[in-house]
Write an enzyme that holds these catalytic residues in place. Sequence first.
Site, PDB file in Angstrom:
ATOM      1  N   CYS A 135       0.858  -1.181   0.000  1.00 20.74           N
ATOM      2  CA  CYS A 135       0.000   0.000   0.000  1.00 20.74           C
ATOM      3  C   CYS A 135       0.897   1.236   0.000  1.00 20.74           C
ATOM      4  O   CYS A 135       2.058   1.168   0.369  1.00 20.74           O
ATOM      5  CB  CYS A 135      -0.871   0.025   1.247  1.00 20.74           C
ATOM      6  N   ARG A 147       1.962   1.563  -5.882  1.00 20.65           N
ATOM      7  CA  ARG A 147       2.107   0.561  -4.826  1.00 20.65           C
ATOM      8  C   ARG A 147       0.819  -0.206  -4.572  1.00 20.65           C
ATOM      9  O   ARG A 147       0.829  -1.283  -3.988  1.00 20.65           O
ATOM     10  CB  ARG A 147       2.551   1.231  -3.524  1.00 20.65           C
ATOM     11  N   TRP A 153      -3.750  -1.896  -1.490  1.00 16.00           N
ATOM     12  CA  TRP A 153      -3.751  -3.143  -2.252  1.00 16.00           C
ATOM     13  C   TRP A 153      -4.286  -4.176  -1.268  1.00 16.00           C
ATOM     14  O   TRP A 153      -3.633  -4.507  -0.284  1.00 16.00           O
ATOM     15  CB  TRP A 153      -2.335  -3.479  -2.704  1.00 16.00           C
ATOM     16  N   ASN A 191       0.036  -0.545   6.105  1.00 15.18           N
ATOM     17  CA  ASN A 191       0.557  -1.386   5.028  1.00 15.18           C
ATOM     18  C   ASN A 191       1.101  -2.642   5.685  1.00 15.18           C
ATOM     19  O   ASN A 191       1.861  -2.554   6.644  1.00 15.18           O
ATOM     20  CB  ASN A 191       1.682  -0.639   4.294  1.00 15.18           C
ATOM     21  N   GLY A 192       0.715  -3.816   5.179  1.00 21.06           N
ATOM     22  CA  GLY A 192       1.220  -5.066   5.755  1.00 21.06           C
ATOM     23  C   GLY A 192       0.080  -5.951   6.211  1.00 21.06           C
ATOM     24  O   GLY A 192      -1.075  -5.762   5.797  1.00 21.06           O
ATOM     25  N   GLU A 218      10.981 -14.160 -19.096  1.00 22.15           N
ATOM     26  CA  GLU A 218      10.704 -12.749 -18.830  1.00 22.15           C
ATOM     27  C   GLU A 218       9.726 -12.184 -19.877  1.00 22.15           C
ATOM     28  O   GLU A 218       8.809 -11.440 -19.543  1.00 22.15           O
ATOM     29  CB  GLU A 218      12.030 -11.962 -18.809  1.00 22.15           C
ATOM     30  N   LYS A 234       6.030 -10.650 -18.903  1.00 19.98           N
ATOM     31  CA  LYS A 234       5.610  -9.297 -19.285  1.00 19.98           C
ATOM     32  C   LYS A 234       4.247  -9.341 -19.979  1.00 19.98           C
ATOM     33  O   LYS A 234       3.391  -8.511 -19.732  1.00 19.98           O
ATOM     34  CB  LYS A 234       6.647  -8.647 -20.228  1.00 19.98           C
ATOM     35  N   GLU A 240       1.414 -10.138 -17.373  1.00 19.88           N
ATOM     36  CA  GLU A 240       1.030  -9.090 -16.419  1.00 19.88           C
ATOM     37  C   GLU A 240       0.471  -7.858 -17.114  1.00 19.88           C
ATOM     38  O   GLU A 240      -0.357  -7.160 -16.547  1.00 19.88           O
ATOM     39  CB  GLU A 240       2.159  -8.746 -15.449  1.00 19.88           C
ATOM     40  N   HIS A 269       9.300 -32.605 -25.717  1.00 18.41           N
ATOM     41  CA  HIS A 269       8.895 -33.378 -24.533  1.00 18.41           C
ATOM     42  C   HIS A 269       7.503 -32.983 -24.075  1.00 18.41           C
ATOM     43  O   HIS A 269       7.114 -33.259 -22.943  1.00 18.41           O
ATOM     44  CB  HIS A 269       9.922 -33.194 -23.416  1.00 18.41           C
ATOM     45  N   LYS A 298       3.342  -2.829  -7.120  1.00 19.71           N
ATOM     46  CA  LYS A 298       4.757  -2.720  -7.451  1.00 19.71           C
ATOM     47  C   LYS A 298       5.634  -3.519  -6.482  1.00 19.71           C
ATOM     48  O   LYS A 298       6.537  -4.222  -6.885  1.00 19.71           O
ATOM     49  CB  LYS A 298       5.172  -1.243  -7.465  1.00 19.71           C
TER      50      LYS A 298
END
Length: 616
Positions: A2, A27, A75, A101-102, A485, A489, A492, A508, A611
């Site tokens: 947050c 955030r 968040w 936050n947490g 990567e 990208k 997300e 395989h 983030k």
Amino acid sequence: MCGIVGYVGDRQALDVVVEGLRRLEYRGYDSAGVATVTAGVLHTRKRAGKLGNLEKMLAESPLPASTVGMGHTRWATHGAPTDRNAHPHLDDDGRVAVIHNGIIENFATLRHELEQRGHDLRSDTDTEVVAHLLSEEFEPAGRDLAEALRRVCRRLEGAFTLVAVHAEVPDVVVGARRNSPLVVGVGAGENFLGSDVAAFIAHTREAIELGQDQVVELRRDGVTVTTFDGEPAEVRPYHVDWDASAAEKGGYDHFMLKEIAEQPRAVADTLRGRIGPDGRLHLDEMRLSDDELREIDKIVIVACGTAYHAGLLAKYAIEHWTRIPCEVETASEFRYRDPILTRSTLVVAISQSGETMDTLMALRHAKEQRSRVLAICNVNGSTIPRESDAVVYTHAGPEVAVASTKAFLTQVVAVQLVALYLAQVRGTKWGDEIAAHVRELATMPEKVDQVLDTVEPVRALARTLVDARTVLFLGRHVGYPVALEGALKLKELAYMHAEGFPAGELKHGPIALIEDGLPVVVIVPSPAARSVLHDKIVSNIQEVRARGARTIVIAEEGDAAVEPYADHLVRIPRVPVLLQPLLATVPLQVLACEMATAKGYDVDQPRNLAKSVTVE
Ligand code: M6R
């Protein structure tokens, strides 16, 4: 996770707080809220959704003028992202407001106890218990809000940054920190709190980093920091060396575009001052002696998401240059499998933010086992480097977009530096061999720039892919982490199914996924350095193309062998094999960014993401 801002001074607190929240919105952005105190009365506004919703509410229903305030972007962890669960949370009388936050792990017990004592808790959050507890402690603490907060903190378990204001102490903002970030901004006749310095960088560049289990009391004319037990605490003041414009979009439509464009500079800054005229490396913050570095017999890398991909690349560099066995592990899995760690194991924690809880917990586990920890981090003074024995900072500058770009490239540079430095200290390679590679490394800013100059066709290509159901990414050797990567990208940003595979694994299983028109992105290793691998991947391209795949091939200049099999060919400059990821990743960042834009998605703040993931 947050965003938190606090202010006390002479300005209109709401302006400072909302501006700070705007800078911290990356955030978390499920909901936003503010609290101010005016003439002994607490005022709050909060709204689900992005900060814009709160701003609209404030325009329709303004708050009285105030010079003390705090704000929050959330968040969600406990409770859906609704108006009711948005912060701030209040006590029964609406005299205390708290933002957080947490995660407060023992909140269920505390909530039950509070309800037994007659409190009426109105949200589904863990945070609200703190407002009620503070209210209970305020009188017994002699109406000293900081002391009340210390008493409350001693009863909390978990990770938290807390900030609170009280109607009856209208010139004070208090904050507490355990395992979640909180920074103080020191101004003249005004002081600030923020989850990170972006919250107040427009007003002051003088900051104080709060340590673990500390409480801060902020007044107009001073800042007092104590431990949770009320003892004066040691703090580390520092000067922030980037300015507000570095955190602005600078004319780009999105922070992500700006940050992609900043990569040549970020790579150059990460190399700056670390290469001597003789090609020898200097890592001043290494803080581990040469003897300690010579004792290392195993390296374990822990990281999450994009930083984990940088970690996978580190393994190639470390094992090549140092011959020290290197393992790479997703940080969230690490401590749960009883990893074998000794005093001579070096654990490398890679993190842009330095606050990722999974990585932090992995680091702490390693320290408990007496292993030495080296952080590779972008945020100066954040928790991970603070708790590590040594640090190599990536100088990417502030990365605001949730999708990591320039931080990744600088992490890849940093792991090269660490591998080469270890080789230099331990003498595992000839000095001229190291110096030759370092010279190549020094040319990378220019080469990343060349790639950026040629990505326009990738943008056009991206717009033709928006209806694809899935995109596969194939790579071998260092191309494999690049493939991972590229797929991350796309997931997300474009909310698209994407998978990265080692190309050798195709037969395989994954080859069964190939159907007509399926886009397959292939990262081709240099034909010069490892021709067997190169030839094998050219065969892989033919195999998928024969089954109908639309091939998008990233290959070095002059690699003619791929031409007959590439539906789209993206050229990158020729570089030593270990450095190719620094170039091959860039078109994949552009591809994902452009696909998200074409689909109308929020590039900088993709859904469900934050983030920094500061909870486990
Ligand atoms: O701050 P960190 O580097 O520790 O963050 C790790 C991951 O959360 C992060 O890389 C995430 O995967 C990014 N959104 C990827 O773009």
